[in-house]
Design a protein around this motif. Structure first.
Motif, short mmCIF file in Angstrom:
data_model
loop_
_atom_site.label_atom_id
_atom_site.label_comp_id
_atom_site.label_asym_id
_atom_site.label_seq_id
_atom_site.Cartn_x
_atom_site.Cartn_y
_atom_site.Cartn_z
N HIS A 149 -26.45 7.82 -11.96
CA HIS A 149 -25.54 8.61 -12.62
C HIS A 149 -25.47 8.62 -13.73
CE1 HIS A 149 -22.09 11.72 -12.63
NE2 HIS A 149 -21.15 10.46 -12.98
N GLN A 150 -24.78 7.24 -14.29
CA GLN A 150 -24.88 6.77 -15.39
C GLN A 150 -26.09 6.92 -16.46
OE1 GLN A 150 -21.55 5.52 -17.54
NE2 GLN A 150 -23.41 5.88 -19.10
N LEU A 177 -36.21 14.83 -15.71
CA LEU A 177 -35.86 14.85 -17.16
C LEU A 177 -35.50 13.03 -17.02
CD1 LEU A 177 -33.98 18.45 -17.87
CD2 LEU A 177 -36.88 17.70 -18.55
N ALA A 178 -34.84 12.63 -16.42
CA ALA A 178 -33.85 11.36 -17.23
C ALA A 178 -35.00 10.75 -17.07
CB ALA A 178 -32.75 10.99 -16.42
N GLU A 179 -36.48 10.88 -16.33
CA GLU A 179 -36.92 9.72 -16.62
C GLU A 179 -38.28 10.37 -18.30
OE1 GLU A 179 -36.77 11.19 -13.84
OE2 GLU A 179 -35.71 9.35 -12.12
N ASP A 180 -37.58 10.98 -18.22
CA ASP A 180 -38.28 11.84 -19.40
C ASP A 180 -38.18 10.91 -20.78
OD1 ASP A 180 -40.77 13.11 -17.60
OD2 ASP A 180 -39.23 14.81 -17.73
N VAL A 181 -36.58 10.77 -20.70
CA VAL A 181 -36.00 10.61 -22.16
C VAL A 181 -35.57 8.92 -21.74
CG1 VAL A 181 -35.12 12.71 -21.98
CG2 VAL A 181 -33.53 11.12 -20.79
N GLY A 182 -36.59 8.24 -20.76
CA GLY A 182 -36.92 6.80 -21.00
C GLY A 182 -36.01 5.89 -20.01
N ALA A 183 -35.90 6.78 -19.24
CA ALA A 183 -34.71 5.52 -17.97
C ALA A 183 -35.70 5.35 -16.83
CB ALA A 183 -33.68 6.43 -17.04
N ASP A 184 -35.54 4.72 -16.33
CA ASP A 184 -36.70 3.54 -15.94
C ASP A 184 -36.78 3.73 -14.47
OD1 ASP A 184 -37.76 1.52 -14.66
OD2 ASP A 184 -36.17 -0.08 -13.77
N ALA A 185 -38.29 4.50 -14.32
CA ALA A 185 -38.74 4.94 -13.61
C ALA A 185 -39.64 4.19 -12.32
CB ALA A 185 -40.38 5.99 -14.11
N SER A 186 -39.84 2.98 -12.70
CA SER A 186 -40.42 1.77 -11.89
C SER A 186 -40.38 1.62 -10.47
CB SER A 186 -40.09 0.41 -12.91
OG SER A 186 -38.90 -0.23 -12.42
N GLY A 187 -38.52 2.13 -10.05
CA GLY A 187 -37.96 1.93 -8.89
C GLY A 187 -38.44 3.89 -8.28
N THR A 188 -37.54 3.99 -7.17
CA THR A 188 -37.84 4.61 -6.56
C THR A 188 -36.06 5.15 -6.13
OG1 THR A 188 -37.57 3.90 -4.11
CG2 THR A 188 -39.51 5.14 -4.62
N SER A 189 -35.53 6.11 -6.10
CA SER A 189 -34.61 6.89 -6.39
C SER A 189 -33.32 6.09 -5.30
CB SER A 189 -34.14 8.12 -6.34
OG SER A 189 -34.52 8.73 -5.18
N ALA A 190 -33.91 5.80 -4.61
CA ALA A 190 -33.55 5.10 -3.13
C ALA A 190 -33.41 3.45 -3.13
CB ALA A 190 -34.23 5.36 -1.75
#
Length: 184
Positions: free
Chosen positions: A162-163, A141-154
């Motif tokens: 967290h922010q 969901l964080a990615e769906d609302v515009g969070a940067d999804a270019s990198g992996t969570s690691a």
């Protein structure tokens, strides 16, 4: 108003109205100019009482909220059928009662159409609380609302991640999963 408190408040309102209609049916009929219909008022009171007890005692509240909406439709039908009666003093009371029931109907419709809350049981204590079935974190969901999804969570540092999750939670109006604790 809190999604958990509104149904409880409506439950107490139903109990109060039900007891009033059962106890003072003849007086209500006299006030509204409906002499001879005390049995109908008592039946409406019994329905209110049952609905209120259901809202206060059952973990699944949606059917009881829908019962309130259906009951409001019945109440409005009864009041609407009496609005054209000629007694002047009772006309004002009937009009006021109709406006009050219309207002309560809007609140009941709002409560019944609120997003469905699922039951979560606490197997250790056997109690039930309401809230989402699982945490929304990590669901994308964080990615769906515009969070940067270019990198992996690691690759993200934990404070930034967290922010971003808190920002997404705030924009979506979701509850904080850590604040959802079982009732004791």
């Amino acid at each position: 108003m809190d999604a958990h408190r509104l149904p409880k408040g409506l439950g107490w309102l139903s109990v109060g109205l039900g007891i009033t209609e059962l106890t003072f049916a003849k007086g209500i009929c006299r006030l509204l100019g409906l002499r001879g219909h005390a049995g109908l008022v008592r039946a409406l009171g019994a329905r209110e009482l049952v609905t209120g007890i259901g809202l206060l005692s059952q973990p699944e509240r949606r059917p009881w909220l829908l019962g309130r909406v259906a009951g409001d439709a019945i109440d409005l039908s009864v009041l609407g059928a009496t609005l054209n009666r000629s007694t002047t003093a009772a006309s004002a009371w009937r009009f006021a009662a109709t406006v009050a029931v219309l207002g309560i109907t809007l609140i009941d419709v709002y409560a019944a159409s609120a997003p469905r809350l699922r039951r979560i049981s606490n197997p250790g204590k056997g109690d039930v609380r309401e809230g989402p079935m699982e945490s929304w974190r990590g669901s994308g969901l964080a990615e769906d609302v515009g969070a940067d999804a270019s990198g992996t969570s690691a690759e993200w540092d934990e404070a930034k991640r967290h922010q971003m999750m808190q920002d997404a939670q705030s924009r979506l109006g979701l509850p904080d999963p850590e604040s959802l604790t079982p009732r004791s």
